[in-house]
Write an enzyme that holds these catalytic residues in place. Structure first.
Site, PDB file in Angstrom:
ATOM      1  N   ASP A 104       9.995  41.558  66.696  1.00 34.88           N
ATOM      2  CA  ASP A 104       9.690  41.544  64.970  1.00 34.88           C
ATOM      3  C   ASP A 104       9.702  40.230  64.461  1.00 34.88           C
ATOM      4  O   ASP A 104      10.862  39.527  64.603  1.00 34.88           O
ATOM      5  CB  ASP A 104      10.821  42.377  64.440  1.00 34.88           C
ATOM      6  CG  ASP A 104      10.353  42.969  63.205  1.00 34.88           C
ATOM      7  OD1 ASP A 104       9.604  42.322  62.391  1.00 34.88           O
ATOM      8  OD2 ASP A 104      11.156  44.062  62.749  1.00 34.88           O
ATOM      9  N   ARG A 140      12.731  50.892  48.889  1.00 36.59           N
ATOM     10  CA  ARG A 140      12.161  50.775  50.008  1.00 36.59           C
ATOM     11  C   ARG A 140      11.442  49.386  50.342  1.00 36.59           C
ATOM     12  O   ARG A 140      10.477  49.045  49.516  1.00 36.59           O
ATOM     13  CB  ARG A 140      11.487  52.036  50.551  1.00 36.59           C
ATOM     14  CG  ARG A 140      10.483  51.507  51.880  1.00 36.59           C
ATOM     15  CD  ARG A 140      10.112  53.073  52.499  1.00 36.59           C
ATOM     16  NE  ARG A 140       9.349  52.652  53.885  1.00 36.59           N
ATOM     17  CZ  ARG A 140       9.872  52.362  54.657  1.00 36.59           C
ATOM     18  NH1 ARG A 140      11.202  52.294  55.011  1.00 36.59           N
ATOM     19  NH2 ARG A 140       9.239  52.024  55.951  1.00 36.59           N
ATOM     20  N   GLY A 185       1.655  44.652  61.167  1.00 39.66           N
ATOM     21  CA  GLY A 185       2.178  44.366  62.645  1.00 39.66           C
ATOM     22  C   GLY A 185       3.504  43.740  63.048  1.00 39.66           C
ATOM     23  O   GLY A 185       3.564  42.895  63.854  1.00 39.66           O
ATOM     24  N   ARG A 206       8.753  39.768  61.363  1.00 37.96           N
ATOM     25  CA  ARG A 206       8.953  39.701  59.912  1.00 37.96           C
ATOM     26  C   ARG A 206       9.997  38.923  59.428  1.00 37.96           C
ATOM     27  O   ARG A 206      11.026  38.709  59.934  1.00 37.96           O
ATOM     28  CB  ARG A 206       8.884  41.273  59.363  1.00 37.96           C
ATOM     29  CG  ARG A 206       7.825  41.977  59.673  1.00 37.96           C
ATOM     30  CD  ARG A 206       7.948  43.580  59.357  1.00 37.96           C
ATOM     31  NE  ARG A 206       8.883  44.101  60.258  1.00 37.96           N
ATOM     32  CZ  ARG A 206       9.155  45.372  60.329  1.00 37.96           C
ATOM     33  NH1 ARG A 206       8.629  46.381  59.234  1.00 37.96           N
ATOM     34  NH2 ARG A 206       9.895  45.867  61.110  1.00 37.96           N
TER      35      ARG A 206
END
Length: 362
Positions: free
Chosen positions: A294, A217, A261, A296
């Site tokens: 997003d 994960r 976040g 990331r």
């Protein structure tokens, strides 16, 4: 004796300067400019910039510009002309959407359509990497000699953008045994980026066979969910459920990536939560702040798995983007393992938004 700083060292110094409210000097083929994060601008810094002369503009991302009804002639950003009479309060009102509903009229805003925007684009990338609001004061400099002796950090804008887009290289620091509720046979690995960024962690359960697909994960840090037990998201339950499943199977690896976040940092995440309290969903809140849905970089997770010797994974995720990213960066995702836990009355709308707007399979 003088030490020559590398590009990575200069970028890290520039990030710190930005957070402190110190201007940074960017240069490129079309000239040079002083850039200053609007969020931390002070009256004195603003006066210093104006004292150098020239046209001062505020660079905003297209998402923030759309909220403010400012024309983004450059496509991905808008260059808002800063009138001489406007102060730091006006700048912060354009940068921070906290009071947008109470004071929606901030214009009319005049934006530039001529000239190059490469320095502005680089400045926005730098301020995002410093986890500040993506709003930057930019002052073009016809003569760099006026500021070269001020001791400011100087960066080549093209090299800066290329480095910020480069995949992060992580080096192992230490690993140690850690018995956990999920499994007695636990081990925590610490990895440190070579670019001076934040460390990331790998929690290894058991002794996964590197020749077989590992249950894995990629979990992004969530202080509110993982530590405080927030009911606004499903992060905490997902973290615990993933570790528990690995414990039951006797092997697995959970990557704990410090990208709070969705990559915008805890302060900006709390700003987004405040906007959600005003009625905006999670994607709308990010856009009003000037961020993408997003921010990331999931390449970090792929790099960590490769470094640990894994090549095949059974990925615990509801996010197809993670599967696509791992497949594109040297990992073979042989199975997507659903992780549907943690739905509450408080986060039901949030989960629905992730499914409808971000493609999560919930």
């Amino acid at each position: 004796m003088a030490f020559a700083l590398t590009l990575v060292e200069k970028i890290n110094r520039a990030r710190a300067d930005m957070r402190l409210g110190v201007p940074v000097l960017l240069s490129g083929p079309d000239g040079a400019a002083l850039v200053l994060a609007a969020e931390v601008a002070t009256p004195q810094r603003l006066a210093d910039l104006r004292g150098l002369g020239g046209e001062l503009v505020l660079a905003l991302t297209r998402h923030r510009a759309e909220t403010l009804k400012a024309r983004a002639y450059d496509g991905d950003l808008a260059r808002v002309i800063v009138p001489q009479e406007m102060d730091c309060a006006w700048l912060r009102a354009l940068a921070d959407p906290a009071d947008d509903l109470r004071h929606p009229m901030k214009g009319p805003l005049m934006t530039k359509r001529d000239g190059q925007a490469d320095l502005h684009r680089a400045a926005l990338a730098l301020v995002k990497s410093a986890q500040l609001l993506p709003a930057v004061l930019v002052l073009p400099l016809p003569d760099m000699q006026a500021v070269q002796d001020l001791g400011l950090t100087m960066l080549d804008a093209e090299l800066l953008r290329a480095e910020l887009q480069r995949e992060t290289v992580l080096a192992p620091v230490i690993s140690a045994r850690l018995p956990m509720v999920a499994a007695q046979a636990g081990r925590v690995h610490i990895f440190r980026p070579r670019d001076g960024g934040v460390e990331h962690y790998a929690i290894e359960i058991g002794q996964p066979d590197r020749t077989k697909p590992v249950l894995a994960r990629l979990h992004s840090a969530c202080f509110t969910g993982d530590v405080l037990g927030s009911l606004k998201c499903d992060c905490g339950p997902q973290l615990q459920a993933a570790l528990a499943q690995m414990g039951r199977e006797g092997a697995g690896v959970l990557l704990y990536l410090n990208q709070e976040g969705r990559g915008i940092g805890l302060a900006n995440k709390m700003r987004a939560y405040s906007l959600q309290d005003q009625g905006f969903d999670t994607v709308e809140a990010n856009h009003r702040l000037g961020f993408e849905d997003d921010e990331r970089d999931f390449r970090i997770g792929a790099g960590l798995l490769r470094t640990m010797g894994f090549r095949q994974v059974r990925l615990l995720t509801n996010n197809p983007r993670k599967v696509e990213m791992l497949d594109a960066h040297g990992l073979n995702v042989v199975e997507r393992v659903a992780l549907r836990v943690g739905e509450t009355d408080e986060n039901r709308a949030y989960l629905a938004t992730k499914a409808a707007k971000s493609g999560h399979l919930l």
